[in-house]
Write a protein that holds these residues in place. Sequence first.
Motif, PDB file in Angstrom:
ATOM      1  N   GLN A   1      30.825 -10.632   0.022  1.00  0.00           N
ATOM      2  CA  GLN A   1      29.889 -11.048  -1.022  1.00  0.00           C
ATOM      3  C   GLN A   1      29.180 -12.340  -0.653  1.00  0.00           C
ATOM      4  O   GLN A   1      29.787 -13.276  -0.144  1.00  0.00           O
ATOM      5  CB  GLN A   1      30.645 -11.220  -2.342  1.00  0.00           C
ATOM      6  CG  GLN A   1      29.786 -11.707  -3.502  1.00  0.00           C
ATOM      7  CD  GLN A   1      30.514 -11.643  -4.828  1.00  0.00           C
ATOM      8  OE1 GLN A   1      30.874 -10.575  -5.310  1.00  0.00           O
ATOM      9  NE2 GLN A   1      30.755 -12.805  -5.428  1.00  0.00           N
ATOM     10  N   THR A   2      27.864 -12.357  -0.929  1.00  0.00           N
ATOM     11  CA  THR A   2      27.053 -13.566  -0.792  1.00  0.00           C
ATOM     12  C   THR A   2      26.372 -13.825  -2.124  1.00  0.00           C
ATOM     13  O   THR A   2      25.819 -12.902  -2.732  1.00  0.00           O
ATOM     14  CB  THR A   2      25.976 -13.395   0.295  1.00  0.00           C
ATOM     15  OG1 THR A   2      26.600 -13.154   1.549  1.00  0.00           O
ATOM     16  CG2 THR A   2      25.102 -14.639   0.394  1.00  0.00           C
ATOM     17  N   THR A   3      26.420 -15.065  -2.601  1.00  0.00           N
ATOM     18  CA  THR A   3      25.729 -15.406  -3.843  1.00  0.00           C
ATOM     19  C   THR A   3      24.974 -16.709  -3.668  1.00  0.00           C
ATOM     20  O   THR A   3      25.402 -17.596  -2.919  1.00  0.00           O
ATOM     21  CB  THR A   3      26.712 -15.523  -5.022  1.00  0.00           C
ATOM     22  OG1 THR A   3      25.973 -15.828  -6.218  1.00  0.00           O
ATOM     23  CG2 THR A   3      27.746 -16.601  -4.777  1.00  0.00           C
ATOM     24  N   PHE A   4      23.835 -16.809  -4.336  1.00  0.00           N
ATOM     25  CA  PHE A   4      23.017 -18.021  -4.277  1.00  0.00           C
ATOM     26  C   PHE A   4      23.224 -18.891  -5.509  1.00  0.00           C
ATOM     27  O   PHE A   4      22.507 -19.875  -5.704  1.00  0.00           O
ATOM     28  CB  PHE A   4      21.539 -17.645  -4.130  1.00  0.00           C
ATOM     29  CG  PHE A   4      21.281 -16.717  -2.973  1.00  0.00           C
ATOM     30  CD1 PHE A   4      21.847 -16.948  -1.732  1.00  0.00           C
ATOM     31  CD2 PHE A   4      20.491 -15.590  -3.134  1.00  0.00           C
ATOM     32  CE1 PHE A   4      21.619 -16.091  -0.666  1.00  0.00           C
ATOM     33  CE2 PHE A   4      20.257 -14.725  -2.075  1.00  0.00           C
ATOM     34  CZ  PHE A   4      20.822 -14.970  -0.837  1.00  0.00           C
ATOM     35  N   ASP A   5      24.187 -18.495  -6.368  1.00  0.00           N
ATOM     36  CA  ASP A   5      24.537 -19.272  -7.569  1.00  0.00           C
ATOM     37  C   ASP A   5      23.327 -19.528  -8.461  1.00  0.00           C
ATOM     38  O   ASP A   5      23.182 -20.608  -9.040  1.00  0.00           O
ATOM     39  CB  ASP A   5      25.193 -20.602  -7.179  1.00  0.00           C
ATOM     40  CG  ASP A   5      26.550 -20.396  -6.529  1.00  0.00           C
ATOM     41  OD1 ASP A   5      27.264 -19.473  -6.956  1.00  0.00           O
ATOM     42  OD2 ASP A   5      26.883 -21.141  -5.585  1.00  0.00           O
ATOM     43  N   GLU A   6      22.470 -18.534  -8.568  1.00  0.00           N
ATOM     44  CA  GLU A   6      21.326 -18.623  -9.468  1.00  0.00           C
ATOM     45  C   GLU A   6      21.417 -17.505 -10.494  1.00  0.00           C
ATOM     46  O   GLU A   6      21.870 -16.400 -10.191  1.00  0.00           O
ATOM     47  CB  GLU A   6      20.011 -18.514  -8.688  1.00  0.00           C
ATOM     48  CG  GLU A   6      19.757 -19.680  -7.746  1.00  0.00           C
ATOM     49  CD  GLU A   6      18.384 -19.602  -7.112  1.00  0.00           C
ATOM     50  OE1 GLU A   6      17.476 -19.027  -7.750  1.00  0.00           O
ATOM     51  OE2 GLU A   6      18.217 -20.094  -5.989  1.00  0.00           O
ATOM     52  N   ASP A   7      20.964 -17.797 -11.701  1.00  0.00           N
ATOM     53  CA  ASP A   7      21.049 -16.825 -12.783  1.00  0.00           C
ATOM     54  C   ASP A   7      19.864 -15.862 -12.706  1.00  0.00           C
ATOM     55  O   ASP A   7      18.956 -15.877 -13.535  1.00  0.00           O
ATOM     56  CB  ASP A   7      21.070 -17.543 -14.130  1.00  0.00           C
ATOM     57  CG  ASP A   7      21.367 -16.575 -15.273  1.00  0.00           C
ATOM     58  OD1 ASP A   7      21.816 -15.450 -14.986  1.00  0.00           O
ATOM     59  OD2 ASP A   7      21.135 -16.943 -16.438  1.00  0.00           O
ATOM     60  N   LEU A   8      19.871 -15.027 -11.673  1.00  0.00           N
ATOM     61  CA  LEU A   8      18.848 -14.001 -11.530  1.00  0.00           C
ATOM     62  C   LEU A   8      19.497 -12.712 -11.051  1.00  0.00           C
ATOM     63  O   LEU A   8      20.550 -12.726 -10.413  1.00  0.00           O
ATOM     64  CB  LEU A   8      17.728 -14.439 -10.579  1.00  0.00           C
ATOM     65  CG  LEU A   8      18.028 -14.579  -9.087  1.00  0.00           C
ATOM     66  CD1 LEU A   8      17.814 -13.259  -8.349  1.00  0.00           C
ATOM     67  CD2 LEU A   8      17.141 -15.651  -8.468  1.00  0.00           C
ATOM     68  N   ILE A   9      18.868 -11.609 -11.373  1.00  0.00           N
ATOM     69  CA  ILE A   9      19.383 -10.291 -11.015  1.00  0.00           C
ATOM     70  C   ILE A   9      18.585  -9.753  -9.836  1.00  0.00           C
ATOM     71  O   ILE A   9      17.360  -9.629  -9.915  1.00  0.00           O
ATOM     72  CB  ILE A   9      19.267  -9.313 -12.201  1.00  0.00           C
ATOM     73  CG1 ILE A   9      20.052  -9.830 -13.405  1.00  0.00           C
ATOM     74  CG2 ILE A   9      19.758  -7.923 -11.807  1.00  0.00           C
ATOM     75  CD1 ILE A   9      19.803  -9.032 -14.676  1.00  0.00           C
ATOM     76  N   PHE A  10      19.265  -9.453  -8.737  1.00  0.00           N
ATOM     77  CA  PHE A  10      18.616  -8.740  -7.645  1.00  0.00           C
ATOM     78  C   PHE A  10      18.596  -7.249  -7.988  1.00  0.00           C
ATOM     79  O   PHE A  10      19.628  -6.674  -8.359  1.00  0.00           O
ATOM     80  CB  PHE A  10      19.359  -8.946  -6.326  1.00  0.00           C
ATOM     81  CG  PHE A  10      19.036 -10.244  -5.638  1.00  0.00           C
ATOM     82  CD1 PHE A  10      17.727 -10.577  -5.329  1.00  0.00           C
ATOM     83  CD2 PHE A  10      20.045 -11.127  -5.287  1.00  0.00           C
ATOM     84  CE1 PHE A  10      17.422 -11.775  -4.694  1.00  0.00           C
ATOM     85  CE2 PHE A  10      19.761 -12.322  -4.645  1.00  0.00           C
ATOM     86  CZ  PHE A  10      18.440 -12.652  -4.348  1.00  0.00           C
ATOM     87  N   THR A  11      17.426  -6.618  -7.858  1.00  0.00           N
ATOM     88  CA  THR A  11      17.299  -5.199  -8.187  1.00  0.00           C
ATOM     89  C   THR A  11      16.978  -4.330  -6.973  1.00  0.00           C
ATOM     90  O   THR A  11      16.859  -3.110  -7.107  1.00  0.00           O
ATOM     91  CB  THR A  11      16.200  -4.984  -9.247  1.00  0.00           C
ATOM     92  OG1 THR A  11      14.935  -5.414  -8.712  1.00  0.00           O
ATOM     93  CG2 THR A  11      16.511  -5.762 -10.521  1.00  0.00           C
ATOM     94  N   PHE A  12      16.861  -4.956  -5.788  1.00  0.00           N
ATOM     95  CA  PHE A  12      16.489  -4.181  -4.600  1.00  0.00           C
ATOM     96  C   PHE A  12      16.891  -4.934  -3.349  1.00  0.00           C
ATOM     97  O   PHE A  12      16.798  -6.168  -3.289  1.00  0.00           O
ATOM     98  CB  PHE A  12      14.974  -3.950  -4.582  1.00  0.00           C
ATOM     99  CG  PHE A  12      14.469  -3.233  -3.356  1.00  0.00           C
ATOM    100  CD1 PHE A  12      14.475  -1.855  -3.277  1.00  0.00           C
ATOM    101  CD2 PHE A  12      13.972  -3.953  -2.277  1.00  0.00           C
ATOM    102  CE1 PHE A  12      14.004  -1.197  -2.148  1.00  0.00           C
ATOM    103  CE2 PHE A  12      13.496  -3.304  -1.144  1.00  0.00           C
ATOM    104  CZ  PHE A  12      13.508  -1.922  -1.080  1.00  0.00           C
ATOM    105  N   ILE A  13      17.335  -4.173  -2.337  1.00  0.00           N
ATOM    106  CA  ILE A  13      17.595  -4.746  -1.017  1.00  0.00           C
ATOM    107  C   ILE A  13      17.351  -3.671   0.028  1.00  0.00           C
ATOM    108  O   ILE A  13      17.667  -2.496  -0.175  1.00  0.00           O
ATOM    109  CB  ILE A  13      19.027  -5.314  -0.906  1.00  0.00           C
ATOM    110  CG1 ILE A  13      19.209  -6.032   0.439  1.00  0.00           C
ATOM    111  CG2 ILE A  13      20.070  -4.227  -1.110  1.00  0.00           C
ATOM    112  CD1 ILE A  13      20.483  -6.852   0.510  1.00  0.00           C
ATOM    113  N   LYS A  14      16.744  -4.076   1.147  1.00  0.00           N
ATOM    114  CA  LYS A  14      16.473  -3.127   2.228  1.00  0.00           C
ATOM    115  C   LYS A  14      16.430  -3.865   3.557  1.00  0.00           C
ATOM    116  O   LYS A  14      15.881  -4.966   3.646  1.00  0.00           O
ATOM    117  CB  LYS A  14      15.141  -2.401   2.003  1.00  0.00           C
ATOM    118  CG  LYS A  14      14.811  -1.366   3.071  1.00  0.00           C
ATOM    119  CD  LYS A  14      13.551  -0.581   2.733  1.00  0.00           C
ATOM    120  CE  LYS A  14      13.271   0.494   3.767  1.00  0.00           C
ATOM    121  NZ  LYS A  14      12.088   1.326   3.396  1.00  0.00           N
TER     122      LYS A  14
END
Length: 330
Positions: A153-166
């Motif tokens: 797991q990697t997190t940027f500690d920001e309150d945002l939702i990632f909805t896509f990765i490629k």
Amino acid sequence: MKFRALLVPLTCLTLIACEAPLVLDGVEQSKKEPIHRTDRIQTAATSGDDIVIAGIGFILNSNDAGKTWQRTQPDGLPAFLSAAICPDKTQVIVTAEKQAWTSTDNGKTWQANNLDTEEAPQHLSCGPDNRLWVAASFSTLLNSTDQGKTWQQTTFDEDLIFTFIKFFDAQNGVAVGEFGSVYSTEDGGETWLPKEEPIPNEFFPLAVDFIDSQHGWVGGSSGVIFHTADGGATWAKEDTGTDAPIYGLSAGPLGMYAVGGFGTFLERQPEVDGVATWKRSSAVATRFYLRAIAPLGDNKIILGGGAGTLKTLIDDGSGQLAIANIKEGE
């Protein structure tokens, strides 16, 4: 009084005699079909003639481009969210219950493994090196190099939702999320850098697809679609002619397509003087939402949505799409 006493039972007997027998043969037969009218299709992934479709409580597999289907209905009705087929043919689907379901035999058997995260998964992809990636809530990205058995797991500690990765190759990838956030990596996901200019208007991307590292599209509520031609550094809004939410985007050999609420199916038109627009396609007519869409080979598209809607469209040779087959839930 005696007459009234006899009237009630006689009336009941008359009603019973007139009532037609309840025939459930059709209902029982429909349960044996691979696709049901109650199916809520959420995701689709393709590789060659292999297809995996999933939704609330079911998985559909085909290895002949949709001519025949195999249905898997696990116990507990897992909410399947996003599917991918890796280059090595491994099929993977993530669930809202924070699990990754994996099959190495084209959907005949499935193994569920925990994602080992507190965050909510949103999107799954598989890179050219067969590494699995999951975009999740609280700026979290997960990856697995062992077919989903274990996850880092990697997190940027920001309150945002990632909805896509490629990932476009083993090193270069992009992640898109809430507030118009766009992150990119050039070292296989070891480090991620945000783009200086986010997608305008604190955009929440309900759907995303990139055809290569430079050209991508995002779709959201009210029919909004933005396009980038420089890897997400800048974005331009494109006219769609609809207010329906955009739930799915697909870039493939046939072109660029979008699906959404109220049966919305859009095709991106060729640019004129550098400006592109989208047009509603007449190839699909349904009142149900459409959410899943993926290219199928060089000349087909498969899409699905509510009420067991599952359709394959084919280029008829004139540049127009036509229904190749229709699979509606019974």
